[in-house]
Scaffold this active site. Structure first.
Site, mmCIF file in Angstrom:
data_model
loop_
_atom_site.group_PDB
_atom_site.id
_atom_site.type_symbol
_atom_site.label_atom_id
_atom_site.label_comp_id
_atom_site.label_asym_id
_atom_site.label_seq_id
_atom_site.Cartn_x
_atom_site.Cartn_y
_atom_site.Cartn_z
ATOM 1 N N GLY A 436 0.794 -1.226 0.000
ATOM 2 C CA GLY A 436 0.000 0.000 0.000
ATOM 3 C C GLY A 436 0.823 1.271 0.000
ATOM 4 N N HIS A 698 11.571 -3.971 7.246
ATOM 5 C CA HIS A 698 12.018 -3.179 8.394
ATOM 6 C C HIS A 698 13.484 -2.797 8.294
ATOM 7 C CE1 HIS A 698 8.451 -5.355 9.781
ATOM 8 N NE2 HIS A 698 8.183 -4.217 10.354
ATOM 9 N N CYS A 730 5.251 -5.865 4.207
ATOM 10 C CA CYS A 730 4.357 -4.824 4.724
ATOM 11 C C CYS A 730 4.525 -3.570 3.867
ATOM 12 C CB CYS A 730 4.710 -4.554 6.195
ATOM 13 S SG CYS A 730 3.525 -3.477 7.039
HETATM 14 N N1 GLN Z 1 -1.534 -0.419 3.781
HETATM 15 C C1 GLN Z 1 -0.669 -0.128 4.882
HETATM 16 C C2 GLN Z 1 0.698 0.317 4.368
HETATM 17 O O1 GLN Z 1 1.133 -0.182 3.407
HETATM 18 C C3 GLN Z 1 -0.498 -1.314 5.793
HETATM 19 C C4 GLN Z 1 0.307 -0.990 7.016
HETATM 20 C C5 GLN Z 1 0.381 -2.105 8.037
HETATM 21 O O2 GLN Z 1 0.051 -3.216 7.746
HETATM 22 N N2 GLN Z 1 0.829 -1.831 9.214
HETATM 23 O O3 GLN Z 1 1.354 1.135 4.947
HETATM 24 ZN ZN ZN Z 2 1.753 -4.705 7.502
#
Ligand code: GLN
Ligand code: ZN
Length: 764
Positions: A436, A698, A730
């Protein structure tokens, strides 16, 4: 006089002074002596404030230099070998290396502190001999004795909680670990006694979890030994977050006092007190005001609770305290200037909660309220918010009342809708996508700051965000991704963004709580009925979709995550608040669909976090939480593909709840625990589309193509080709652009190779 005390008070300060000092120290803007001196000032300010608020006893050791579990580990020289080479005599350098890692050593693992949103550093035992490092607890105790005129009680994390939360030993090694640990606890207690401490608090929240029979026996052994070794220490063994399990055994441990949570474990703790009574010689510290929420207490009800206990326990043996450390609560309402009066009047943060406690103790001691007008006005203010128009939204209550089973269920089962989606979306095998967000560069943040200051108007700000989205569409095209995102440049925080656009949410200015280390969060307050007012994401998503032929994913935060990362009103149950958020999100999803968006992702990273402490209560939570997700997502067209995403999660015992979401595709953070997940997916096949994160976002590291290819190959064993997605762990918000592009290119390369292999295989 009744003893009024706190298990702990927030160390961060009204203006997050603690965090600022720590971060300046890390940047070497101030030296260790300065940071320690400034922290001492802050501690003393906090002690004096608590004395002024009327507590008869204050607590020390509720402070930390990063995390209280880490403080304990460091005290016991429980330092993993990878940090031991840093210094001969461990100083703060080693301490912060354990907390945050260095360029060559990975940081310690961090995990959730029971059912709170605070994360602690997990101690690691490697079998090395333990010893005692500098005992800060004595320093903190002595400085407090000098600073205030009330009783001072040091606090430590208790030995059972500390050892149970340590990792690195197996059942057989536990005895050895405890053998090492106990003499050190003894020494620390003795040093505190020698320094003049009378009461010493040992925090044992682990006693409110489903403690096994053998752990309860272990507790008996440990506390018997401590009592024999340091008979002069008056131990207040305090528990919180839930009712005590093994009530009779724990309350009969050889300690001088027991602390019980009379907010979160009220019914059960009261029942146990009735059934088993309470040892006559012991002190009972009663946690009577909620230490974890932000709402003013109903003081009459609190007083009644205390009186109920007084019929079971000698009144002179009762202390009053908040239900848990106030570390989970912001500092003071008094600095908030932007909240509307009715809401502000019904709030109580740490300072206000301590005032409440003192009021109640006055009433209990004399049978009259010391400040009767304060009590009646507080009751009136709670009532005023209860009756406020924001809580009487009839559109919302009517819509909720009308729901039936169809609202929670997609009209067509996954196996039937998948071919329709494949037909409509025409994606290749192993489609690649991201989660995202793309990097929130300095520029992006500076535009937002300028816009917030009024230096950029809406039009200019939006134009800049649009340019950034277009730039990233080109980048995504260049990388060769299959499903695009607009990048979330307009969002700072995934909950705040939606909260600001929905009815029922308020935002504070200073209500920070620590999430981990120096990181603080300022959760929104859900005070009223949540309602959808206008499209929240349609403009950005549609704009992005117009600039590419690839599918653009709509991007929403899920109802359970919005709920779990907010402070939530307490006049109705959480499942109802969740359902209100779901209805609002359903309208947003509807609007996205109307605008032609065919793939919509609803993130639920906090779904697992909401699990109750005890497994026996999991099902109730999961039932309404899963319903909330389904309520938001089930009414879409068969061909609209619903994605979800989760991170911060151990999925191994969570595959059933994830399956129950009935989401078409899930992306999971897995690169750090890939093997385990593959293993559990083998045992419990997941029947929907799934993207196992192929790289850790990360770290700035760019993983090689081969590395990701290996993960993909391993995943092939558990994910059918037709369900297989490829994505990072993520969102990429915190990353830099060059490493993001490089990593995504490698990811696409790995996926493309796999795709070619699959097609060739198919042809041959
Ligand atoms: N859609 C969010 C992003 O990409 C998801 C964040 C998350 O899962 N903490 O930042
Ligand atoms: Zn995430």
């Amino acid at each position: 006089m009744i003893t009024t005390t706190a298990i702990g008070y927030p160390y961060i300060g009204e203006n997050r002074e603690w965090k600022r000092l720590l971060e300046r120290f890390w940047k070497q803007e101030i030296d260790e002596q300065t940071v320690q001196a400034e922290w001492k000032n802050l501690r003393i300010t906090h002690l004096k404030k608590q004395q002024a608020l009327g507590l008869t006893q204050v607590t020390t050791g509720d402070f930390t230099m990063y995390d209280r579990m880490l403080d304990m580990a460091f005290l016991f020289n429980l330092i993993p070998s990878r940090y031991r080479t840093l210094e001969e005599v461990p100083t703060l350098t080693t301490y912060y290396a354990m907390a945050r890692g260095t360029s060559d050593t990975v940081a310690s693992e961090m995990t959730k502190w029971f059912n709170t949103n605070y994360h602690y550093i997990v101690p690691e035992y490697e079998g090395a001999t333990l010893s005692l490092n500098h005992n800060y607890y004595v320093d903190w105790f002595l400085e407090a004795k000098d600073a205030v005129d009330v009783d001072v009680k040091p606090t430590l994390i208790g030995p059972v909680t500390f050892s149970k939360l340590t990792k690195g030993y197996n059942d057989k090694e536990l005895a050895h670990y405890l053998l090492e640990l106990l003499p050190l606890y003894t020494q620390v207690l003795q040093q505190l006694v020698d320094a003049g401490a009378e009461w010493i608090q040992l925090e044992e929240p682990i006693f409110t979890t489903a403690l096994s029979e053998s752990d309860a026996r272990l507790a008996e052994v440990i506390y018997t030994q401590l009592a024999e070794a340091v008979p002069q220490a008056k131990i207040m063994l305090t528990t919180y977050f839930e009712a005590l399990t093994h009530f009779e055994r724990i309350t009969n441990l050889p300690v001088a006092g027991i602390g019980l949570d009379l907010v979160h474990g009220k019914k059960e703790n009261l029942a146990s007190l009735r059934q088993h009574g309470f040892p006559e010689t012991k002190t009972l510290a009663l946690g009577v005001v909620n230490g974890r929420d932000i709402w003013a207490s109903n003081l009459q009800e609190v007083a009644q609770d205390v009186q109920a206990v007084q019929t079971l326990v000698s009144p002179q043996n009762i202390w009053l305290q908040p239900s848990c450390s106030l570390q989970h609560c912001p500092v003071t309402v008094s600095n908030e200037t932007t909240l509307f009066e009715t809401l502000k009047n019904a709030l109580a943060f740490s300072d206000e909660k301590l005032t409440e406690l003192v009021e109640v103790s006055g009433y209990i001691a004399t049978a009259t309220w010391p400040n009767p007008s304060a009590v009646s006005s507080s009751m009136k203010r709670i009532e005023a918010l209860k009756n406020h128009s924001s809580r009487q939204n009839e559109t919302v209550s009517t819509a909720l009342a009308k729901l039936d089973e169809h609202d929670f269920k997609r009209a067509m089962p996954f196996t039937e809708r998948l071919p329709l989606q494949q037909e409509a979306l025409k994606l290749p095998l192993f489609p690649t996508t991201t989660i995202g967000s793309f990097p929130q560069s300095k520029e992006v943040r500076s535009w937002r700051a300028a816009w917030r200051r009024g230096e950029l108007d809406d039009v200019a700000y939006e134009a800049k965000l649009k340019d950034e989205t277009r730039r990233w569409i080109t980048i995504q095209e260049d990388i060769g991704l299959d499903v695009f995102v607009h990048g979330e440049f307009e969002r700072t925080d995934m909950v705040e963004y939606f909260g600001e656009k929905l009815a029922g949410f308020a935002f504070t200015t200073f209500a920070w709580v620590v999430s981990y280390g120096s990181r603080c969060v300022k959760p929104p307050i859900i005070y009223g009925d949540v309602d959808w007012l206008a499209p929240m994401t349609v403009k950005e998503t549609v704009f992005a979709q117009q600039h590419t032929d690839k599918w653009m994913k709509g991007m929403l935060t899920g109802p359970v995550t919005i709920l779990n990362w907010s402070f939530v009103r307490n006049d109705i149950t959480r499942d109802i608040v969740a359902a209100q958020i779901s209805l609002a999100l359903r309208k947003e999803i509807d609007a996205l669909e109307q605008a032609g968006i065919r793939i919509i992702q609803v993130d639920e990273p906090a779904l697992r976090e909401g699990l109750p402490l005890r497994k026996e209560n999991w099902q109730t939570y999961l039932t309404w939480a899963i319903d909330a997700f389904k309520l938001a997502t089930s009414r879409v067209d068969h061909t609209t593909q619903i994605h979800t995403h989760m991170c911060y999660c151990e999925f191994n015992d969570f595959i059933a709840p994830i399956t129950a979401l009935d989401a078409d595709v899930i992306s999971l953070e897995t690169s750090r625990s890939h093997g385990e997940l593959i293993h559990s997916l083998k045992e419990n096949p997941y029947p929907y589309g799934v993207g196992l994160g192929v790289y850790d976002i990360h770290s700035p590291r760019v993983p090689a193509v081969d590395e990701m290819a290996t993960i993909l190959d391993d995943s092939l064993a558990v994910i059918p080709t037709q369900h297989f997605w490829v994505n990072p762990d993520c969102g990429l918000k915190t990353r830099q652009e060059p490493e993001t592009i490089a990593s995504l290119k490698h990811m696409v390369e790995a996926a493309t190779a796999l795709r070619q292999k699959a097609y060739q295989h198919h042809l041959s």
